[in-house]
Design an enzyme around this catalytic site. Sequence first.
Site, PDB file in Angstrom:
ATOM      1  N   VAL A 180       3.798  -3.279  -4.389  1.00  0.00           N
ATOM      2  CA  VAL A 180       3.206  -4.179  -5.379  1.00  0.00           C
ATOM      3  C   VAL A 180       2.675  -3.378  -6.573  1.00  0.00           C
ATOM      4  CG1 VAL A 180       1.435  -5.912  -5.847  1.00  0.00           C
ATOM      5  CG2 VAL A 180       2.603  -5.914  -3.635  1.00  0.00           C
TER       6      VAL A 180
ATOM      7  N   ASN B 177      -8.997  -2.489   5.550  1.00  0.00           N
ATOM      8  CA  ASN B 177      -8.835  -2.717   4.106  1.00  0.00           C
ATOM      9  C   ASN B 177     -10.179  -2.880   3.408  1.00  0.00           C
ATOM     10  OD1 ASN B 177      -6.124  -2.351   4.215  1.00  0.00           O
ATOM     11  ND2 ASN B 177      -5.557  -4.499   4.030  1.00  0.00           N
TER      12      ASN B 177
ATOM     13  N   VAL C 221      -5.694  -7.507  -5.426  1.00  0.00           N
ATOM     14  CA  VAL C 221      -4.444  -8.031  -4.851  1.00  0.00           C
ATOM     15  C   VAL C 221      -4.417  -7.790  -3.337  1.00  0.00           C
ATOM     16  CG1 VAL C 221      -1.905  -7.928  -4.963  1.00  0.00           C
ATOM     17  CG2 VAL C 221      -3.235  -7.549  -7.037  1.00  0.00           C
TER      18      VAL C 221
ATOM     19  N   ASN D 247      -4.935  -7.612   0.599  1.00  0.00           N
ATOM     20  CA  ASN D 247      -5.257  -8.667   1.577  1.00  0.00           C
ATOM     21  C   ASN D 247      -6.221  -8.178   2.647  1.00  0.00           C
ATOM     22  OD1 ASN D 247      -3.923 -11.072   0.876  1.00  0.00           O
ATOM     23  ND2 ASN D 247      -1.951 -10.193   1.436  1.00  0.00           N
TER      24      ASN D 247
ATOM     25  N   HIS E  15      -6.110 -17.841   0.017  1.00  0.00           N
ATOM     26  CA  HIS E  15      -4.740 -17.345   0.101  1.00  0.00           C
ATOM     27  C   HIS E  15      -4.399 -17.173   1.564  1.00  0.00           C
ATOM     28  CE1 HIS E  15      -1.116 -15.412  -1.084  1.00  0.00           C
ATOM     29  NE2 HIS E  15      -1.451 -14.235  -0.612  1.00  0.00           N
TER      30      HIS E  15
HETATM   31  N1  LIG Z   1      -2.584 -11.330  -3.106  1.00  0.00           N
HETATM   32  C1  LIG Z   1      -1.301 -11.516  -2.855  1.00  0.00           C
HETATM   33  O1  LIG Z   1      -0.756 -12.567  -3.129  1.00  0.00           O
HETATM   34  C2  LIG Z   1      -0.506 -10.384  -2.237  1.00  0.00           C
HETATM   35  C3  LIG Z   1       0.891 -10.389  -2.286  1.00  0.00           C
HETATM   36  C4  LIG Z   1       1.587  -9.294  -1.746  1.00  0.00           C
HETATM   37  C5  LIG Z   1       0.884  -8.241  -1.159  1.00  0.00           C
HETATM   38  N2  LIG Z   1      -0.470  -8.301  -1.111  1.00  0.00           N
HETATM   39  C6  LIG Z   1      -1.261  -7.217  -0.529  1.00  0.00           C
HETATM   40  O2  LIG Z   1      -1.270  -6.127  -1.434  1.00  0.00           O
HETATM   41  C7  LIG Z   1      -1.472  -4.905  -0.725  1.00  0.00           C
HETATM   42  C8  LIG Z   1      -0.394  -3.912  -1.121  1.00  0.00           C
HETATM   43  O3  LIG Z   1       0.871  -4.365  -0.675  1.00  0.00           O
HETATM   44  P1  LIG Z   1       2.160  -3.396  -0.815  1.00  0.00           P
HETATM   45  O4  LIG Z   1       3.318  -4.189  -0.355  1.00  0.00           O
HETATM   46  O5  LIG Z   1       2.172  -2.759  -2.155  1.00  0.00           O
HETATM   47  O6  LIG Z   1       1.792  -2.297   0.284  1.00  0.00           O
HETATM   48  P2  LIG Z   1       2.289  -0.780   0.302  1.00  0.00           P
HETATM   49  O7  LIG Z   1       2.011  -0.291   1.671  1.00  0.00           O
HETATM   50  O8  LIG Z   1       3.674  -0.679  -0.260  1.00  0.00           O
HETATM   51  O9  LIG Z   1       1.308  -0.062  -0.746  1.00  0.00           O
HETATM   52  C9  LIG Z   1      -0.050   0.160  -0.512  1.00  0.00           C
HETATM   53  C10 LIG Z   1      -0.397   1.501  -1.108  1.00  0.00           C
HETATM   54  O10 LIG Z   1      -1.813   1.677  -1.014  1.00  0.00           O
HETATM   55  C11 LIG Z   1      -2.018   3.064  -0.838  1.00  0.00           C
HETATM   56  N3  LIG Z   1      -3.377   3.339  -0.357  1.00  0.00           N
HETATM   57  C12 LIG Z   1      -3.880   3.165   0.890  1.00  0.00           C
HETATM   58  N4  LIG Z   1      -5.173   3.550   0.914  1.00  0.00           N
HETATM   59  C13 LIG Z   1      -5.482   3.961  -0.337  1.00  0.00           C
HETATM   60  C14 LIG Z   1      -6.675   4.455  -0.932  1.00  0.00           C
HETATM   61  N5  LIG Z   1      -7.806   4.614  -0.222  1.00  0.00           N
HETATM   62  N6  LIG Z   1      -6.640   4.780  -2.240  1.00  0.00           N
HETATM   63  C15 LIG Z   1      -5.501   4.636  -2.972  1.00  0.00           C
HETATM   64  N7  LIG Z   1      -4.350   4.161  -2.452  1.00  0.00           N
HETATM   65  C16 LIG Z   1      -4.344   3.829  -1.155  1.00  0.00           C
HETATM   66  C17 LIG Z   1      -0.921   3.474   0.149  1.00  0.00           C
HETATM   67  O11 LIG Z   1      -0.714   4.884   0.151  1.00  0.00           O
HETATM   68  C18 LIG Z   1       0.262   2.664  -0.376  1.00  0.00           C
HETATM   69  O12 LIG Z   1       1.053   3.417  -1.284  1.00  0.00           O
HETATM   70  C19 LIG Z   1      -1.464  -5.290   0.765  1.00  0.00           C
HETATM   71  O13 LIG Z   1      -2.793  -5.446   1.203  1.00  0.00           O
HETATM   72  C20 LIG Z   1      -0.744  -6.630   0.771  1.00  0.00           C
HETATM   73  O14 LIG Z   1      -1.086  -7.409   1.888  1.00  0.00           O
HETATM   74  C21 LIG Z   1      -1.168  -9.335  -1.639  1.00  0.00           C
END
Ligand SMILES: NC(=O)c1ccc[n+]([C@@H]2O[C@H](COP(=O)([O-])OP(=O)(O)OC[C@H]3O[C@@H](n4cnc5c(N)ncnc54)[C@H](O)[C@@H]3O)[C@@H](O)[C@H]2O)c1
Length: 313
Positions: free
Chosen positions: A13, A95, A118, A120, A175
């Site tokens: 994302v 998280n 963003v 979750n 959500h």
């Molecule tokens: N709100 C929405 O509608 C919606 C939609 C899609 C995804 N999401 C959520 O967004 C988040 C990201 O999803 P994604 O598919 O990109 O996941 P992803 O695993 O591809 O990316 C998450 C990134 O966060 C990084 N990370 C973890 N801990 C960290 C920290 N302390 N500091 C900096 N970076 C850190 C990881 O290294 C990873 O690269 C998830 O929680 C997902 O559930 C929300």
Amino acid sequence: MKTKVTVVGAGNVGATVAQGIALKELADVVLVDIVEGVPQGKSLDMNETAPVEKYDALLRGTSSYDGTESSDIVVITAGVPRKGDMSRDDLLWINEGIVAGVTQEVARRSPNAILIVVSNPLDAMCEVARRVSGFPRERVLGMAGVLDSARMRFFIADELNVSVENTHAFVLGGHGDTMVPLPRYSTVAGIPITELISKERIDAIVKRTRNGGAEIVGLLKTSAWYAPGASTVEMVEAILKDKRKILPCAAYLTGEYGINDLYVGVPIKLGKTGMEQIIEITLTDDERAALNKSADAVKELFEKLKTGVPVGV
Ligand SMILES: NC(=O)c1ccc[n+]([C@@H]2O[C@H](COP(=O)([O-])OP(=O)(O)OC[C@H]3O[C@@H](n4cnc5c(N)ncnc54)[C@H](O)[C@@H]3O)[C@@H](O)[C@H]2O)c1
């Protein structure tokens, strides 16, 4: 000084958000991730795309927060997805720790920024960012409703074989499975879909919208990123261009819709100062009951949060 957006989390994302901001030349982007090499590599790759796509926006990848100072907007996508035998609560606490840590780092360096969360579980993570940053509610918002309504808009356009541009959809609530799509307020070229689509087909569209996230996870074994990324960019654009666009966002309610001290998805006016207004619409008894049920589900999560400040303060 050039407009600056920091995107924390350079995963699916986060990288899509960074790319969308660059493609639209909305701002320079600082992409932050704890995994050394990933934000740097993705930023370089996107900078090397710029001559072909013809954008003058500079991306910089980093594994520290240096360089994020004085960002206009910070988008928080950092987090982990649910794995193995992890419960929803386990995910909530992991998280929560990540979002709290990230918020502390960015809020200190960019005290005037608008935070768009963003990660979750969305509504609870918004609350973590609000508590930890101490920012006013106008500057701590969550992205979910734009995505949920984009999904519904696509399903409506697909059903009627019309342009997606003609569609508007209205989704309220948290959500999650309890979100509240509102067909009465969903339109095609201004005509409510209740006049264009049978009740049976509308029910199917509502159900598919509620399960929109799960449908993608079922196919990809991970959550979506193109539509979530584009939806986040729409919020960023509304703020940076001071569009005062009405978009469904997770906002901290203090009495609106009869809900207190909770993040719930509602239509807001989004402009350069963040949330400029919460738009209250009249609901039927059934719609109100569904919204209250959704708010109760959010409240249950809030009560499990460990972040210092008690709920409602
Ligand atoms: N709100 C929405 O509608 C919606 C939609 C899609 C995804 N999401 C959520 O967004 C988040 C990201 O999803 P994604 O598919 O990109 O996941 P992803 O695993 O591809 O990316 C998450 C990134 O966060 C990084 N990370 C973890 N801990 C960290 C920290 N302390 N500091 C900096 N970076 C850190 C990881 O290294 C990873 O690269 C998830 O929680 C997902 O559930 C929300």
